[in-house]
Design a protein around this motif. Structure first.
Motif, PDB file in Angstrom:
ATOM      1  N   PHE A  33       5.937  -2.207   4.333  1.00  0.00           N
ATOM      2  CA  PHE A  33       4.843  -2.664   5.176  1.00  0.00           C
ATOM      3  C   PHE A  33       4.242  -3.927   4.577  1.00  0.00           C
ATOM      4  N   PHE A  91      -0.907  -7.718   1.076  1.00  0.00           N
ATOM      5  CA  PHE A  91      -0.367  -6.575   0.343  1.00  0.00           C
ATOM      6  C   PHE A  91       0.957  -6.145   0.962  1.00  0.00           C
ATOM      7  N   ASP A  97       9.361   7.584   4.165  1.00  0.00           N
ATOM      8  CA  ASP A  97       8.769   8.045   5.414  1.00  0.00           C
ATOM      9  C   ASP A  97       7.260   7.915   5.286  1.00  0.00           C
ATOM     10  N   PHE A  98       6.468   8.985   5.447  1.00  0.00           N
ATOM     11  CA  PHE A  98       5.025   8.832   5.343  1.00  0.00           C
ATOM     12  C   PHE A  98       4.499   9.215   3.974  1.00  0.00           C
ATOM     13  N   TYR A  99       5.402   9.550   3.082  1.00  0.00           N
ATOM     14  CA  TYR A  99       4.964  10.071   1.801  1.00  0.00           C
ATOM     15  C   TYR A  99       5.165   9.047   0.693  1.00  0.00           C
ATOM     16  N   TYR A 101       3.216   6.740  -0.474  1.00  0.00           N
ATOM     17  CA  TYR A 101       2.749   5.391  -0.157  1.00  0.00           C
ATOM     18  C   TYR A 101       2.296   4.704  -1.445  1.00  0.00           C
ATOM     19  N   PHE A 103       1.197   0.777  -2.982  1.00  0.00           N
ATOM     20  CA  PHE A 103       0.865  -0.612  -2.693  1.00  0.00           C
ATOM     21  C   PHE A 103       1.214  -1.499  -3.873  1.00  0.00           C
ATOM     22  N   GLY A 104       1.578  -2.730  -3.577  1.00  0.00           N
ATOM     23  CA  GLY A 104       1.702  -3.746  -4.601  1.00  0.00           C
ATOM     24  C   GLY A 104       0.326  -4.262  -4.995  1.00  0.00           C
TER      25      GLY A 104
ATOM     26  N   HIS B  33      -4.774   9.381   4.136  1.00  0.00           N
ATOM     27  CA  HIS B  33      -4.826   8.860   2.769  1.00  0.00           C
ATOM     28  C   HIS B  33      -6.249   8.460   2.402  1.00  0.00           C
ATOM     29  N   ILE B  43      -4.593  -1.856  -4.688  1.00  0.00           N
ATOM     30  CA  ILE B  43      -4.969  -0.639  -3.962  1.00  0.00           C
ATOM     31  C   ILE B  43      -4.199   0.527  -4.549  1.00  0.00           C
ATOM     32  N   SER B  45      -3.464   4.677  -4.277  1.00  0.00           N
ATOM     33  CA  SER B  45      -3.559   5.865  -3.441  1.00  0.00           C
ATOM     34  C   SER B  45      -4.115   7.013  -4.267  1.00  0.00           C
ATOM     35  N   MET B  48      -3.167  12.034  -0.595  1.00  0.00           N
ATOM     36  CA  MET B  48      -2.664  12.183   0.755  1.00  0.00           C
ATOM     37  C   MET B  48      -2.798  13.662   1.077  1.00  0.00           C
ATOM     38  N   TYR B  97       4.372   5.919  10.971  1.00  0.00           N
ATOM     39  CA  TYR B  97       4.384   5.728   9.530  1.00  0.00           C
ATOM     40  C   TYR B  97       3.414   4.672   9.045  1.00  0.00           C
TER      41      TYR B  97
END
Lengths: 112, 111
Positions: A33, A91, A97-99, A101, A103-104, B33, B43, B45, B48, B97
């Motif tokens: 993303f 970013f 998938d959705f898990y 996640y 970020f840079g 999240h 950022i 996380s 979740m 997603y």
């Protein structure tokens, strides 16, 4: 794993110049993303790739913005020509998938 | 598109206080999240979660899927907790997603 790696960390460029931001996702993640963060609008999705294929680019502001993901380990976001209103923190994030996640650290872009 | 509302926008607390940050969203989701961003920083996380409650150290996150609401709690707050806390949910509901974000809650903890 070194996490999501973005480069450069800071970029200052003159209006009209081409800017290329780079991202290396976490190995094994299948989604990537690109987000933009500004004071006024917060975090916004620009584009999303799944298995290297662009899925949703509806957040890309205009034709001056383009993104590519030639392989699973590299993506670029290009702005040509750049404008002062493009100044923001960009970013990159990747996930399985959705898990997971992640970020840079972001690229702070200033267009003068 | 999922609409995300966070409250409060800004929060100042004395060290040691119990902190609560709230997040509401408009479209049903599979998971949510909580993110943390320090000034000038990246950022991270924090959680979740898709149901119930999760705890990590002094941080607790809860979610009520039926009411479309989540809370982030910080117990015994400390100045190093000063950061922006951001709630993020799937862009267009369960199954999508990409994330959409709240505008963040800026927390300042004073010694």
């Amino acid at each position: 794993d070194a996490g999501v790696i973005q480069s450069p960390r800071h970029e200052v460029t003159e209006m009209g110049q081409e800017v290329t931001l780079r991202c290396k996702p976490i190995s094994g993640h299948n989604s990537l993303f690109w987000y933009r963060q500004t004071m006024m609008r917060g975090l916004e999705l620009l584009i999303y790739f799944n298995n290297n294929v662009p899925i949703d680019d509806s957040g890309m502001p205009e034709d001056r913005f383009s993104a590519k993901m030639p392989n699973a380990s590299f993506s670029t976001l290009k702005i040509q020509p750049s404008e002062p209103r493009d100044s923001a923190v960009y970013f990159c994030a990747s996930s399985l998938d959705f898990y997971g996640y992640t970020f840079g650290s972001g690229t702070r872009l200033t267009v003068v | 598109k999922n609409e995300v509302e966070q409250s409060p926008q800004n929060l100042t607390a004395q060290e040691g206080e119990f902190i609560t940050i709230n997040c509401s969203y408009s479209v049903g989701i599979s998971a949510l999240h909580w993110l943390q961003q320090h000034p000038g920083g990246g950022i991270v996380s924090l959680f979740m979660l898709s149901s119930g409650k999760k705890k990590h150290g002094r941080l607790i996150a809860t979610i009520n899927i039926q009411e479309k609401h989540s809370s982030l709690h910080i117990t015994a707050s400390h100045p190093r907790d000063s950061a922006v806390y951001i709630c993020a949910v799937p862009y267009s509901g369960a199954g999508s997603y990409q994330l959409t974000f709240g505008k963040g809650t800026k927390l300042s903890v004073i010694p």
